[in-house]
Scaffold this active site. Structure first.
Site, PDB file in Angstrom:
ATOM      1  N   LYS A   3       0.830  -1.198   0.000  1.00 47.44           N
ATOM      2  CA  LYS A   3       0.000   0.000   0.000  1.00 47.44           C
ATOM      3  C   LYS A   3       0.878   1.268   0.000  1.00 47.44           C
ATOM      4  CE  LYS A   3      -3.902  -2.297   2.342  1.00 47.44           C
ATOM      5  NZ  LYS A   3      -4.718  -2.379   3.576  1.00 47.44           N
ATOM      6  N   TYR A  43     -12.110  -3.215  -3.513  1.00 46.45           N
ATOM      7  CA  TYR A  43     -12.675  -3.266  -2.162  1.00 46.45           C
ATOM      8  C   TYR A  43     -14.204  -3.225  -2.158  1.00 46.45           C
ATOM      9  CZ  TYR A  43      -8.129  -2.761   0.193  1.00 46.45           C
ATOM     10  OH  TYR A  43      -6.859  -2.963   0.688  1.00 46.45           O
ATOM     11  N   PHE A  51     -15.722   3.267   6.973  1.00 50.90           N
ATOM     12  CA  PHE A  51     -14.352   3.689   6.651  1.00 50.90           C
ATOM     13  C   PHE A  51     -14.038   3.603   5.157  1.00 50.90           C
ATOM     14  CE2 PHE A  51     -14.249  -0.824   7.891  1.00 50.90           C
ATOM     15  CZ  PHE A  51     -13.649  -1.406   6.780  1.00 50.90           C
ATOM     16  N   ARG A  79      -1.493 -14.622   4.153  1.00 52.08           N
ATOM     17  CA  ARG A  79      -2.301 -13.931   5.163  1.00 52.08           C
ATOM     18  C   ARG A  79      -1.634 -14.027   6.541  1.00 52.08           C
ATOM     19  NH1 ARG A  79      -6.768 -10.757   3.894  1.00 52.08           N
ATOM     20  NH2 ARG A  79      -7.838 -11.527   5.753  1.00 52.08           N
ATOM     21  N   THR A  85      -5.484  -7.694  10.582  1.00 53.28           N
ATOM     22  CA  THR A  85      -5.819  -6.402   9.962  1.00 53.28           C
ATOM     23  C   THR A  85      -5.364  -5.226  10.831  1.00 53.28           C
ATOM     24  OG1 THR A  85      -7.744  -7.480   8.965  1.00 53.28           O
ATOM     25  CG2 THR A  85      -7.739  -5.070   8.990  1.00 53.28           C
ATOM     26  N   ARG A  96       2.624  -6.814   9.419  1.00 51.70           N
ATOM     27  CA  ARG A  96       1.908  -5.760  10.140  1.00 51.70           C
ATOM     28  C   ARG A  96       2.322  -5.699  11.609  1.00 51.70           C
ATOM     29  NH1 ARG A  96      -3.926  -7.256   7.444  1.00 51.70           N
ATOM     30  NH2 ARG A  96      -3.805  -5.957   5.566  1.00 51.70           N
ATOM     31  N   ASN A 106      -1.897  -0.042   7.308  1.00 55.17           N
ATOM     32  CA  ASN A 106      -1.357  -1.375   7.620  1.00 55.17           C
ATOM     33  C   ASN A 106      -0.495  -1.986   6.510  1.00 55.17           C
ATOM     34  OD1 ASN A 106      -3.471  -2.010   5.941  1.00 55.17           O
ATOM     35  ND2 ASN A 106      -4.604  -3.256   7.418  1.00 55.17           N
ATOM     36  N   HIS A 109      -1.682  -5.432   1.500  1.00 57.17           N
ATOM     37  CA  HIS A 109      -2.935  -6.170   1.280  1.00 57.17           C
ATOM     38  C   HIS A 109      -2.597  -7.578   0.819  1.00 57.17           C
ATOM     39  CE1 HIS A 109      -6.731  -7.464  -0.527  1.00 57.17           C
ATOM     40  NE2 HIS A 109      -6.023  -7.822  -1.578  1.00 57.17           N
ATOM     41  N   GLU A 120      -8.517 -10.496  -8.203  1.00 64.37           N
ATOM     42  CA  GLU A 120      -7.665  -9.320  -8.032  1.00 64.37           C
ATOM     43  C   GLU A 120      -6.537  -9.291  -9.060  1.00 64.37           C
ATOM     44  OE1 GLU A 120      -6.793  -9.530  -3.814  1.00 64.37           O
ATOM     45  OE2 GLU A 120      -8.909  -9.223  -3.330  1.00 64.37           O
TER      46      GLU A 120
HETATM   47  P1  GDP Z   1      -7.530  -7.227   5.461  1.00 70.04           P
HETATM   48  O1  GDP Z   1      -8.056  -8.331   4.566  1.00 70.04           O
HETATM   49  O2  GDP Z   1      -6.761  -7.755   6.649  1.00 70.04           O
HETATM   50  O3  GDP Z   1      -6.735  -6.182   4.709  1.00 70.04           O
HETATM   51  O4  GDP Z   1      -8.797  -6.482   6.101  1.00 70.04           O
HETATM   52  P2  GDP Z   1     -10.262  -6.165   5.514  1.00 70.04           P
HETATM   53  O5  GDP Z   1     -10.494  -6.887   4.227  1.00 70.04           O
HETATM   54  O6  GDP Z   1     -11.232  -6.363   6.622  1.00 70.04           O
HETATM   55  O7  GDP Z   1     -10.188  -4.604   5.232  1.00 70.04           O
HETATM   56  C1  GDP Z   1      -9.491  -4.110   4.115  1.00 70.04           C
HETATM   57  C2  GDP Z   1      -8.700  -2.895   4.521  1.00 70.04           C
HETATM   58  O8  GDP Z   1      -9.599  -1.874   4.931  1.00 70.04           O
HETATM   59  C3  GDP Z   1      -7.772  -3.085   5.711  1.00 70.04           C
HETATM   60  O9  GDP Z   1      -6.541  -3.697   5.385  1.00 70.04           O
HETATM   61  C4  GDP Z   1      -7.597  -1.661   6.165  1.00 70.04           C
HETATM   62  O10 GDP Z   1      -6.661  -0.959   5.338  1.00 70.04           O
HETATM   63  C5  GDP Z   1      -8.978  -1.081   5.921  1.00 70.04           C
HETATM   64  N1  GDP Z   1      -9.801  -1.144   7.141  1.00 70.04           N
HETATM   65  C6  GDP Z   1     -10.442  -2.219   7.674  1.00 70.04           C
HETATM   66  N2  GDP Z   1     -11.082  -1.878   8.819  1.00 70.04           N
HETATM   67  C7  GDP Z   1     -10.851  -0.561   8.980  1.00 70.04           C
HETATM   68  C8  GDP Z   1     -11.240   0.393   9.985  1.00 70.04           C
HETATM   69  O11 GDP Z   1     -11.931   0.074  10.947  1.00 70.04           O
HETATM   70  N3  GDP Z   1     -10.782   1.675   9.826  1.00 70.04           N
HETATM   71  C9  GDP Z   1     -10.007   2.047   8.754  1.00 70.04           C
HETATM   72  N4  GDP Z   1      -9.582   3.331   8.670  1.00 70.04           N
HETATM   73  N5  GDP Z   1      -9.613   1.190   7.807  1.00 70.04           N
HETATM   74  C10 GDP Z   1     -10.031  -0.099   7.913  1.00 70.04           C
HETATM   75 MG    MG Z   2      -9.511  -8.303   3.091  1.00 66.94          MG
END
Ligand code: GDP
Ligand code: MG
Length: 143
Positions: A3, A43, A51, A79, A85, A96, A106, A109, A120
Site C-alpha cells: 500500500k 474493495y 471507513f 495472510r 488487519t 503488520r 497497515n 494487502h 484481483e
Molecule cells: P484485510 O483483509 O486484513 O486487509 O482487512 P479487511 O479486508 O477487513 O479490510 C481491508 C482494509 O480496509 C484493511 O486492510 C484496512 O486498510 C482497511 N480497514 C479495515 N477496517 C478498517 C477500519 O476500521 N478503519 C479504517 N480506517 N480502515 C479499515
Molecule cells: Mg480483506
C-alpha cells in the site's frame, strides 16, 4: 499489494523479501498509481463500511506495488505472513506486527481466498497476465 504507506516508508524490499524467503514464486510485479475505479472494485465488498471513503483515499494517496505470488498454500500462508488487519493485534514476526501500528495504515494487502486472488490478479494486471517460469529452487522446497 504494498500500500502507499509501505512504498513511502521504504518497505518495498523488506516486504517482497519476506515472501521470497518463505519460498514463494513471484510471477507478476508492477508499481502503479491506482485509479478510483480499480480501488473501488477491489474493495467492493467493503463499500457499505463507514471507513470505505478513507480506505479508497488511502489507496489512492500514492503509488502501490502490485504483486502475484505462487506456491503451495500461498493464499493462507501470505495472510499469516501479513498478520491481523489491526497491526496492534498482529503477532510479532508478521509484516503488520513488525512494521505498522494502525489499521488505516497497515502497509500491505493480501487476497483472502484463491478465488479473490484470481479476481484481483485479473483486475490489477488486466492485459498483462502472469509470467510463466520454472523456479529452480522448487525441488529444494517441496519433496
Ligand atoms: P484485510 O483483509 O486484513 O486487509 O482487512 P479487511 O479486508 O477487513 O479490510 C481491508 C482494509 O480496509 C484493511 O486492510 C484496512 O486498510 C482497511 N480497514 C479495515 N477496517 C478498517 C477500519 O476500521 N478503519 C479504517 N480506517 N480502515 C479499515
Ligand atoms: Mg480483506
Amino acid at each position: 499489494m504494498i500500500k502507499p504507506d509501505g512504498v513511502q516508508r521504504g518497505l518495498v524490499g523488506e516486504i517482497i523479501s519476506r515472501f521470497e524467503k518463505k519460498g514463494f514464486k513471484l510471477v507478476q510485479l508492477k508499481m502503479m498509481k491506482v485509479t478510483k475505479e480499480v480501488a473501488e472494485e477491489h474493495y467492493k465488498d467493503l463499500k457499505d463500511k463507514p471507513f470505505f471513503p478513507d480506505l479508497i483515499g488511502y489507496i489512492l494517496s500514492g503509488p502501490v506495488v502490485g504483486m502475484v505470488w505462487e506456491g503451495q498454500g500461498v493464499v493462507k500462508a501470505a495472510r499469516k505472513i501479513i498478520g491481523a488487519t489491526n497491526p496492534l493485534e498482529a503477532e510479532p514476526g508478521t509484516i503488520r506486527g513488525d512494521l505498522a501500528v494502525q489499521t488505516g495504515r497497515n502497509v500491505v494487502h493480501g487476497s483472502d481466498s484463491p478465488e479473490n486472488g484470481e479476481r484481483e490478479t485479473a483486475l490489477w494486471f488486466a492485459g498483462h497476465g502472469i509470467v510463466e517460469w520454472e523456479a529452480h529452487m522448487k525441488p529444494w522446497l517441496v519433496e
